[in-house]
Design an enzyme around this catalytic site. Structure first.
Site, short mmCIF file in Angstrom:
data_model
loop_
_atom_site.label_atom_id
_atom_site.label_comp_id
_atom_site.label_asym_id
_atom_site.label_seq_id
_atom_site.Cartn_x
_atom_site.Cartn_y
_atom_site.Cartn_z
N ARG A 45 -15.83 -22.20 39.96
CA ARG A 45 -16.85 -22.83 40.81
C ARG A 45 -17.61 -23.83 39.94
NH1 ARG A 45 -20.26 -21.97 37.50
NH2 ARG A 45 -21.75 -22.80 38.99
N ARG A 88 -13.50 -26.00 49.82
CA ARG A 88 -14.97 -26.02 49.81
C ARG A 88 -15.43 -27.43 50.18
NH1 ARG A 88 -17.98 -23.09 45.05
NH2 ARG A 88 -19.55 -22.96 46.72
N GLN A 197 -25.35 -16.99 40.02
CA GLN A 197 -24.74 -17.81 38.96
C GLN A 197 -25.67 -17.92 37.75
OE1 GLN A 197 -24.81 -18.62 42.19
NE2 GLN A 197 -23.04 -19.82 42.81
N ASP A 238 -23.82 -31.24 43.24
CA ASP A 238 -22.51 -31.14 43.90
C ASP A 238 -22.12 -32.44 44.57
OD1 ASP A 238 -23.44 -28.21 43.69
OD2 ASP A 238 -21.27 -28.20 43.99
N ASN A 248 -27.32 -29.69 45.81
CA ASN A 248 -27.03 -28.76 44.72
C ASN A 248 -27.26 -27.35 45.27
OD1 ASN A 248 -26.27 -28.27 41.95
ND2 ASN A 248 -28.38 -27.64 41.59
N LYS A 249 -27.03 -26.38 44.42
CA LYS A 249 -27.13 -24.97 44.82
C LYS A 249 -28.40 -24.68 45.61
CE LYS A 249 -24.74 -22.44 44.50
NZ LYS A 249 -23.87 -22.18 45.69
O1 MRU Z 1 -21.36 -22.56 44.59
P1 MRU Z 1 -21.17 -23.07 43.19
O2 MRU Z 1 -21.38 -22.04 42.14
O3 MRU Z 1 -19.88 -23.83 43.05
O4 MRU Z 1 -22.34 -24.14 43.03
C1 MRU Z 1 -22.50 -24.78 41.79
C2 MRU Z 1 -23.68 -25.65 41.73
O5 MRU Z 1 -24.42 -25.81 42.67
C3 MRU Z 1 -23.85 -26.42 40.45
O6 MRU Z 1 -25.21 -26.62 40.18
C4 MRU Z 1 -23.17 -27.79 40.61
O7 MRU Z 1 -21.86 -27.64 41.04
C5 MRU Z 1 -23.19 -28.56 39.37
S1 MRU Z 1 -22.08 -27.93 38.20
C6 MRU Z 1 -22.01 -28.91 36.83
#
Ligand code: MRU
Length: 348
Positions: A45, A88, A197, A238, A248-249
């Site tokens: 991820r 995704r 995470q 993202d 982002n997350k």
């Molecule tokens: O759902 P995930 O764990 O794939 O989400 C990841 C994030 O939101 C990260 O902050 C983002 O991908 C940047 S990673 C360098």
């Protein structure tokens, strides 16, 4: 450095991030369908890591295809790309990497390449995407380190580290580069509900590198900002729209608003491949909705009554007005982002 995603003759080897920090296991994914499943299930991820895994998935699918001629291989390539693209929806690096593989295939085809040459060419391209990601992160780190004070406590959200990329990390790459430059940096890591995470991956990575890290629950961030404990926030992304809005997350938006309220700079570190200049604003970015089980359970333990209504958007959008700078491998973009991002994106 942790090997997040690696090409081998047997298949794509990826650290199973679902098992961290308890177990460090590196399974082999032997077909493109297995790679797609690993992306969907979050074995791998993080936007850049998903892109690298997808590129290797395309290479694997084409390499192992039984298609006998270039036309049949091209049809198969489309099928492979579709399966990987459906994993995704939010991280644009996934689509960027698949498109780069597709373009490379057609460039070689245009040069009259044989099926064998095409197969080999796609493996080379996937490996190049992997290596370029690490190089981009190191460059991003050098630019970003200039924004970190000599002695600083940095708050980060989710995991934008080596595990979220081919290596070194974006937000954590900035932190690593600041440490390498001799700065005294400590990190506050949000645990990042629901998938944790921050607790499982960021805390593990930083601890591994002996960078001081304090784990906090997401709802503690405002308290520590108000008490003057945080000097700046650095997060990954993202997808970044043309106006600088950042997906982002989930929870990043709340952190950004809290940072502004407390006069703390909020920085985003992301490669150029995370820019989506076709989207005028963040409102257009598709937000993935994940399984309700991620919210109701931690591993096998139920935290909520069975049958309860649950929402689980995996990302949110931080409006560009809360973003002080976007750190890329080509330099630092400042507001107004419409101009600064376009300029970086078109720079060679
Ligand atoms: O759902 P995930 O764990 O794939 O989400 C990841 C994030 O939101 C990260 O902050 C983002 O991908 C940047 S990673 C360098």
């Amino acid at each position: 450095m942790i090997k997040t995603v690696e090409w081998t003759e047997e298949g794509v080897v990826m650290i199973d991030q679902r098992l961290l920090p308890g177990e460090e296991i590196y399974p082999v994914f032997r077909t493109y369908q297995e790679v797609a499943e690993a992306i969907r299930e979050m074995v791998v991820r993080g936007a850049p890591a998903i892109g690298v895994a997808a590129a290797m998935g395309v290479a694997l699918g084409v390499r192992d295809s039984s298609a006998g001629d270039v036309e049949a291989l091209s049809v198969e390539l489309e099928q492979i790309c579709q399966v990987l693209a459906a994993t995704r929806p939010t991280a644009v690096n996934l689509f960027w990497a698949i498109e780069r593989m597709r373009e490379h295939f057609h460039r070689l085809r245009g040069q009259g390449a044989s099926p064998d040459r095409l197969r080999q060419g796609l493996v080379e391209e996937a490996r190049a995407i992997h290596d370029a990601d690490i190089a981009a992160n190191r460059s991003m780190g050098r630019y970003g380190a200039s924004l970190i004070p000599e002695t600083a406590t940095v708050l980060t959200h989710c995991n934008a580290g080596a595990l979220a990329t081919a290596g070194y990390g974006t937000a954590l790459g900035v932190i690593r580069a600041a440490v390498e430059a001799g700065k005294k940096v400590a990190v506050y890591a949000d645990e990042t509900r629901p998938f944790l995470q921050g607790a499982r991956l960021t805390a593990w990575e930083l601890h591994h590198d002996a960078i001081p890290v304090t784990l906090i629950t997401d709802n503690m961030a405002g308290h520590f900002m108000q008490r003057g404990k945080i000097d700046c926030v650095v997060v990954g992304a993202d997808r970044i729209a043309a106006n600088g809005d950042v997906a982002n997350k989930i929870g990043t938006y709340s952190v950004a608003v809290l940072a502004r309220e407390n006069g703390i700079p909020f920085y985003v570190a992301a490669p150029i491949s995370t820019l989506d200049l076709t989207m005028e604003s963040g409102q257009l970015i598709p937000i993935e909705e994940r399984s309700t089980r991620e919210v109701t359970h931690v591993r096998e333990v139920a935290l909520a009554p069975a049958g309860i209504e649950v929402a689980n958007p995996a990302f949110d959008v931080t409006p560009h007005r809360y973003v002080d700078a976007i750190i890329t491998e080509r330099g630092i973009a400042r507001p107004p982002f419409v101009e600064s991002l376009r300029q970086l994106a078109t720079q060679l």
